[in-house]
Motif scaffolding. Sequence first.
Motif, PDB file in Angstrom:
ATOM      1  N   ARG A 493     -26.063  70.834 -26.329  1.00 16.49           N
ATOM      2  CA  ARG A 493     -26.420  71.689 -25.279  1.00 16.49           C
ATOM      3  C   ARG A 493     -25.236  73.164 -25.721  1.00 16.49           C
ATOM      4  O   ARG A 493     -24.271  73.007 -25.205  1.00 16.49           O
ATOM      5  N   ASP A 499     -29.486  76.026 -19.477  1.00 24.34           N
ATOM      6  CA  ASP A 499     -30.170  74.595 -19.634  1.00 24.34           C
ATOM      7  C   ASP A 499     -31.019  74.403 -19.019  1.00 24.34           C
ATOM      8  O   ASP A 499     -30.646  73.698 -17.746  1.00 24.34           O
ATOM      9  N   THR A 501     -32.983  72.035 -18.799  1.00 22.15           N
ATOM     10  CA  THR A 501     -33.278  70.809 -18.684  1.00 22.15           C
ATOM     11  C   THR A 501     -32.205  69.689 -17.709  1.00 22.15           C
ATOM     12  O   THR A 501     -32.584  69.197 -17.147  1.00 22.15           O
TER      13      THR A 501
END
Length: 929
Positions: A493, A499, A501
Motif C-alpha cells: 500500500r 487508497d 480500497t
Amino acid sequence: MPPSPALLSAEVFPPAELLHTVLDVVPCALVLYTPVHDASGQVADLAFAYLNPAAQQLLGLPAQPATTYLQQFPESRGNHAWAAHQQALLAGAGLPHALSYIAADGTVQATGQRVGSGLLVSFANAAVPHHLTPVQEHPERQAEEHSKQLRIFDTILERLQEFVYLFDLDGRFQYVNKPLLDLWGLKLEQAVGKNFFDLDYPNQLASVLQAQIQQVIDTHQTVEGETAYTSPSGETGHYEYAFVPLLAPDGSVEAVAGRTQPVTERRRAEAALRASEAQYRTIIESMDEGFCIIKVLFDAHDQPTDYRFIEMNPVFEQQTGMQNALGKTVRELVPNIEMFWVKTYGQVARTGKPMRFENHAESMGRWFDAYAFRIGEPEQNHVAVLFNDVTDRKRTEKALRKGEEQQAFLLQLSDRLRPLLDATAIQFQAACALGQYLGANRVGYAEVQPDVQTIVVTRNYTNGVPGIEGRYQFDDYGPALLQELQAGRTVVRPDIANDPTLTEAEKHAHAVLQLGATVNLPLMKNGELVAVLFIHYQHAHDWNDDELALLTETAERTWAAVIRARTEEALRESEERLKRAMSIETVGVIFFGLDGVIHDANEAFQRMSGYSRQDFVSGRVRWDEVTAPEFMPATRKAIEQLRTLGESNPYEKQYLRPDGTRWWGLFAGKRLSETECVKFVLDITESKQAEQQLHLMNQQLQRVNVDLDNFIYTASHDLKAPIANIEGLLNLMQEQLPATNPLTLELQPLLQMMQESVARFQRTIEYLSDVVKLQKEHDQPATDVPLRPVIDDVRLDLQPLIAETRATLDIDVANCPSISFSAKNLRSVVYNLLSNALKYRHPERRPHIRVYCELQEQFTVLRVQDNGLGLDAQQREELFGMFRRLHHHVAGSGLGLYMVKRSVENLGGNVTVQSEPGVGSTFSVYFRR
C-alpha cells in the motif's frame, strides 16, 4: 557435327554472354518475369525482367518495361490468364504450362515454366511478322541465318541435362537432343520418324505415351507424367516428362514438344530427405530449446514487415507463451512486437547469414537467447530460429548487477543473526538492519495467533515513530489484508491516505499508527500463514521490484533463523527434560535393541537391577538373561508389540539381580527407531510385598469374620434359653402376686420394665441371627442376570402393598438387559429399594415410582426414584448404617439398606442417594460392568 565440349567451355563461351546472345538470336519470342510479393508473402504480380527482340516485336514492348504484367494486361484477371501464370510460377521447376497472350495480330499461344525463382514464357510458334523481318528480301541470307540459329539452338539443347524432343501429329519423333540419343545409343537420323513402339519401348509404356501425345493434340493441353524406363544398355531410372502442344497461328496444334527429366537421384534424395526429416523431427521435438520456422513477409519495397509461423516444436508455446501460433503472424499474436525481431529475421532471410543474439521482447515480457539461420530456397524467405527463454537468467543477472549492495546487506544480516540464540532477538536485529538500510520508520514481525484473526507484535524497530507492541485485529486494516496474506501474496500500500480500497475507518486505523505506506509480507508454513513482516513509512512511498525482492529474501532468511533458534531452544529444552527424566530416582530408564542387548541405563535402573552402567554400555547384559524364566512369555509379547506397534502395554515382571535376588518392576516401552527402544521401569517390589501382606491380612480377616459369625450364632443360640426362662419366671411372678396387695401396685411398673427389657433382648438376638443369615446369603458369585424378570418377580411379591397404596410404577430398563451380579443379591437389592419406596410414601399423595437405568463406561447404573417422604442431610449420612431406622412409624430392622450397600460394594460397585424432604428420593446403584 555438334561442337565438341572443349569448344563450349566457360572460357570460350562465358555463360552470361552466351545466354544473352542466345536470347537475342533465337527465332522464338521469350519473356523473363520475376515475382512481386504482397505483405503476406503471396505472389501479387509479375515484373518484366527481360524481353528478347522477338518478344519485343511480338508484344510491342521494350526489353525491360517499367510496367508489370497486370498493369500491361489488366484483362488477364478476368480470362484466367493471370491464374495460369501463377500456376506456372508455383509449379515445379521445368514443368511447362500453356499460356495465352493478346498481341497486335490476335491471341498468341505460349508456354510458361519456372526457372529458378522466375518464370520463362516462350512463344515458340509465334513467328516474327514478315514485314518486320529484314532478311525477307534475301532468301539465301534468310536460309543461312535460319540454319545458324538452328545450330546454336541445337548446341544449347545438347548441353542440357534434360531430354528435349519434338513429335509430329502422328506421334513420330522430328527432333531429339543429344542427351536422349546417348541414352538410346542412337544418332539423330536413326530416331527421326520413329515412335515409341519403333524404338522398342515396352508395349504397355509405349501405348501410354503414344496415347498421351494424341491427348495433347486433341485437347490442346499439356500432359505430364512419370515413369520408370530401362535403356537398351540396361540403365534403369525414373523420369518425369511433359508433352506440350505447339500451336499454329490459327490455334491448331502443328506439333508436340516434349521434355523429360531424370528424377532417379531426386527420388533417392527425397527418400533420404524423408528419413532425414523424420530424424530432424525427432530431434526438434525432443530438445528442451524452443524451435520454430518462420516465413518473413516483405512489402513492395522489399522491407520486412511481419513473419508467419509455419512450424514449431512442442516447447515453443512454453518458451514464448504464444498459443495456437501455427499459421499466424507475429503481429496477430503480439500486435506491438518490437521491429527488432522483424528486421533481424528479414536480414537473415535476405543475406543467408546466421545470427546469434540475446534481446528483450518487452511486448512479451521475456528475454530470448536466439540463433536464427535461413533454410530452404532464398526466395522462400524461410528462417529457422532456435531459442531459449532466458528471462529468469536475465532477471537474475540484473538483480546481481543492481543488487551488489543488497547482497552485501544480506551477508551482513546473516553474520549479524548467526550468533543469536533467542528468536525474539533475531527478529528485532533483522528489523533494525532492514529499517536502517531502507530508511523505514518502523519494521517488525507480527506472529499470527491460533484464532487466525489476531496478530501479536513484540519488539520492533522504530525511527521517529512509537513502537506498536501489542495485539491487533486484521479486520481493523481492511478485510482484503488477511485474505491476501493467507493466499501468500505480499500486500503493498504505497499511499494509504489515497487508497481507494480502504474505508475512512480503516484509513483512520492506519493513521493512528502513523502509517503513510506499508508493505506486509506473509510467511507461510505448510500453506498456513504464521507471521507477517511489516515495513512502515510515515509518508507515501513507492517500492521497486528490487526492494520487494530484498524484503522477501530478508523475511525468509530471518524466519529461517527464527525457526532454527526455536528448534535449537526446543532441542535444548527437550534434552534438559530428558536429562531430568533420566535423573529421576524413582523411574528406571533403559535403552536396548530388539536383538535383546541393553545399551544404556540411568542411575535409578542401575540401583534397581544391581548392574553398573559399564555392564550395560559394554553390551554384556541382555534383557532375556535378567528376566525370571516364568516371565519370559510376557516379555516376548512386549517385544513383539514394540516391533509391530511401536510401543508396548505396561506389564509387571520379576528381574534377576547379579546375586540371584529378585525384584518386581512395572515396565512400559517405546520404539525409537527401527532397532532402538526405550523402556521405563518402576520398582514395585514394596507394593508387591504390601499386596502380599494385604492378601494375608484379608485371609486373616475372613477367618475372624467366620469366627465372629460363629460367635454371634452361638451367643444368640445359647442366650435364647436363659432369656426364655427369665421371661417365664417374670410371667409366673406376676400371676402369683395378689391383685389387691399394696406391694403389687409398687412392683407392677418394675415388672413391666423387666418384661420390656427381656423383649428388647430377644429382638437383639433375633437381629444378630438375621445379620449372620444375610451375610451368608450376600456372599454369592456374580453372573449375568436378566434385570427385567427380577423386577417383575419383585413386583408380584409387592402387589398387595402396591394395590393398598394405589401406587404407579414406571419401568424403563431396555438399555440394560442384564447386570453382572448375584441373582439372589440382585433380587434383594430391587426388593429393598421398591418396598422402601412404598413403605415410606408421603401421606398426602399416591406413590409414583420410576425404575430406569443407563450404561456408563465402567458401570451399569440402576435408579429407583420416588415421591415419598424424602431425607435431610443428616438422615442421608446415617442412612446405610447397621440397625439404623430413620422413620419409626413403619416396622423394620434397619438392616436392609446396610446389606444392599455391602453386597454392591463387595463387587466393586457403589450406592448413592439424592433426596429432598417432602419431595422424594432417588437411589442409584452402580454395578461394576
